[in-house]
Design a protein around this motif. Structure first.
Motif, PDB file in Angstrom:
ATOM      1  N   GLN A  33       0.243  -1.096   0.480  1.00 17.88           N
ATOM      2  CA  GLN A  33       0.112  -0.172  -0.126  1.00 17.88           C
ATOM      3  C   GLN A  33       1.064   0.795   0.067  1.00 17.88           C
ATOM      4  O   GLN A  33       2.320   1.213   0.717  1.00 17.88           O
ATOM      5  N   ASP A  34       0.809   2.221  -0.523  1.00 19.30           N
ATOM      6  CA  ASP A  34       0.918   3.515  -0.677  1.00 19.30           C
ATOM      7  C   ASP A  34       1.685   3.594   0.319  1.00 19.30           C
ATOM      8  O   ASP A  34       3.146   4.395   0.611  1.00 19.30           O
ATOM      9  N   SER A  35       1.356   4.423   1.359  1.00 19.27           N
ATOM     10  CA  SER A  35       1.636   4.263   3.025  1.00 19.27           C
ATOM     11  C   SER A  35       2.724   3.179   4.112  1.00 19.27           C
ATOM     12  O   SER A  35       3.361   4.279   4.570  1.00 19.27           O
ATOM     13  N   LEU A  36       2.564   2.550   3.025  1.00 19.46           N
ATOM     14  CA  LEU A  36       3.135   1.858   3.174  1.00 19.46           C
ATOM     15  C   LEU A  36       5.496   1.057   3.014  1.00 19.46           C
ATOM     16  O   LEU A  36       6.031   1.330   3.001  1.00 19.46           O
ATOM     17  N   ARG A  37       4.788   2.262   1.621  1.00 20.96           N
ATOM     18  CA  ARG A  37       5.941   2.189   0.813  1.00 20.96           C
ATOM     19  C   ARG A  37       7.705   2.793   1.175  1.00 20.96           C
ATOM     20  O   ARG A  37       8.471   2.657   1.041  1.00 20.96           O
ATOM     21  N   GLN A  38       7.185   3.537   2.153  1.00 16.75           N
ATOM     22  CA  GLN A  38       8.151   4.885   2.355  1.00 16.75           C
ATOM     23  C   GLN A  38       8.800   4.137   3.564  1.00 16.75           C
ATOM     24  O   GLN A  38       9.900   4.427   3.946  1.00 16.75           O
ATOM     25  N   GLY A  39       8.759   2.963   4.120  1.00 18.66           N
ATOM     26  CA  GLY A  39       9.305   2.412   5.169  1.00 18.66           C
ATOM     27  C   GLY A  39       9.542   0.934   5.186  1.00 18.66           C
ATOM     28  O   GLY A  39      10.713   0.514   5.889  1.00 18.66           O
ATOM     29  N   TRP A  40       9.615   0.830   3.446  1.00 15.63           N
ATOM     30  CA  TRP A  40      10.594  -0.687   2.916  1.00 15.63           C
ATOM     31  C   TRP A  40      12.208  -0.037   2.888  1.00 15.63           C
ATOM     32  O   TRP A  40      12.909  -1.292   3.384  1.00 15.63           O
ATOM     33  N   GLN A  41      12.680   1.010   2.852  1.00 18.93           N
ATOM     34  CA  GLN A  41      13.833   0.846   2.462  1.00 18.93           C
ATOM     35  C   GLN A  41      14.758   0.699   4.054  1.00 18.93           C
ATOM     36  O   GLN A  41      16.273   0.462   4.432  1.00 18.93           O
ATOM     37  N   ALA A  42      13.613   0.726   5.564  1.00 16.20           N
ATOM     38  CA  ALA A  42      14.442  -0.484   6.763  1.00 16.20           C
ATOM     39  C   ALA A  42      14.729  -1.868   6.583  1.00 16.20           C
ATOM     40  O   ALA A  42      15.784  -1.966   7.174  1.00 16.20           O
ATOM     41  N   ILE A  50      15.976  -9.658  -3.979  1.00 14.16           N
ATOM     42  CA  ILE A  50      14.646  -8.936  -4.111  1.00 14.16           C
ATOM     43  C   ILE A  50      12.751  -9.710  -4.701  1.00 14.16           C
ATOM     44  O   ILE A  50      14.209 -10.377  -6.021  1.00 14.16           O
ATOM     45  N   ILE A  51      12.336 -10.108  -3.891  1.00 11.82           N
ATOM     46  CA  ILE A  51      10.935 -11.165  -5.436  1.00 11.82           C
ATOM     47  C   ILE A  51       9.893  -9.950  -4.995  1.00 11.82           C
ATOM     48  O   ILE A  51       9.286  -9.302  -4.198  1.00 11.82           O
ATOM     49  N   ARG A  71      13.000   1.961  -8.158  1.00 11.55           N
ATOM     50  CA  ARG A  71      12.798   3.183  -7.129  1.00 11.55           C
ATOM     51  C   ARG A  71      13.739   2.774  -6.077  1.00 11.55           C
ATOM     52  O   ARG A  71      14.910   3.070  -5.942  1.00 11.55           O
ATOM     53  N   MET A  72      13.514   1.536  -6.081  1.00  7.54           N
ATOM     54  CA  MET A  72      14.673   0.160  -5.035  1.00  7.54           C
ATOM     55  C   MET A  72      15.897   0.302  -5.790  1.00  7.54           C
ATOM     56  O   MET A  72      16.811  -0.200  -5.529  1.00  7.54           O
ATOM     57  N   LEU A  73      15.794  -0.214  -7.133  1.00 11.29           N
ATOM     58  CA  LEU A  73      17.285  -0.328  -7.846  1.00 11.29           C
ATOM     59  C   LEU A  73      17.815   0.426  -7.888  1.00 11.29           C
ATOM     60  O   LEU A  73      19.495   0.715  -8.015  1.00 11.29           O
ATOM     61  N   LYS A  80      24.004  -4.676  -4.419  1.00  9.00           N
ATOM     62  CA  LYS A  80      23.979  -6.148  -5.156  1.00  9.00           C
ATOM     63  C   LYS A  80      23.068  -6.798  -4.841  1.00  9.00           C
ATOM     64  O   LYS A  80      22.556  -8.131  -5.683  1.00  9.00           O
ATOM     65  N   ALA A  81      21.810  -6.267  -4.952  1.00  9.88           N
ATOM     66  CA  ALA A  81      20.143  -7.474  -4.678  1.00  9.88           C
ATOM     67  C   ALA A  81      19.810  -7.799  -6.239  1.00  9.88           C
ATOM     68  O   ALA A  81      20.364  -6.948  -7.363  1.00  9.88           O
TER      69      ALA A  81
END
Length: 143
Positions: A33-42, A50-51, A71-73, A80-81
């Protein structure tokens, strides 16, 4: 793995350990969800793979998946992922093909990461083991 689990969208994150072919995978399922994506970096530190699971029947949101993938890449902790893209729900009539999803995500432009796209159906399990096999091969090549 060998068990059909009825799920609902992840709210936050879940962690699960999967053992397959004597390899222990610690997998974090991060809510999209949009509100959760900001926390992915943790969760990026020490990530080897990455799957990304794509809903092949959701034509409208593929552009969001592309944006988030790229954005993740670009994140230093993921340099190295390797990336495994599961093109899920291939059993649904009218879904995007693996080739369409690859084009929509612009996967062929990924040059600094190893990547693979795998068609699958999470309900039947078709394609899931082939994706894990690709990860195993990548791990073997690192040693």
């Amino acid at each position: 793995m060998e068990e059909v689990v009825h799920t609902s969208p992840t709210l936050g994150s879940n962690v699960e350990e999967v053992v397959w072919k004597n390899i222990h995978f610690v997998m974090w399922d991060l809510g999209g969800q949009d509100s959760l994506r900001q926390g992915w970096q943790a969760y990026y530190t020490n990530t080897e793979f990455i799957i990304l699971v794509i809903d092949s029947s959701d034509h409208e949101r593929i552009s969001i998946s592309k944006e988030e993938l790229w954005r993740m890449l670009g994140h230093e902790d993921l340099r190295k992922a390797s990336i495994l893209v599961y093109a899920n729900k291939q059993d649904i009539k009218g879904c995007m093909s693996v080739a369409q999803i690859s084009k929509e995500l612009n996967l062929t432009s990924i040059k600094k990461h190893k990547w693979q796209i795998q068609s699958c159906c999470a309900i039947s399990g078709e394609g899931l083991y082939q994706g894990l096999e690709w990860i195993v091969e990548q791990l073997k090549n690192k040693t």
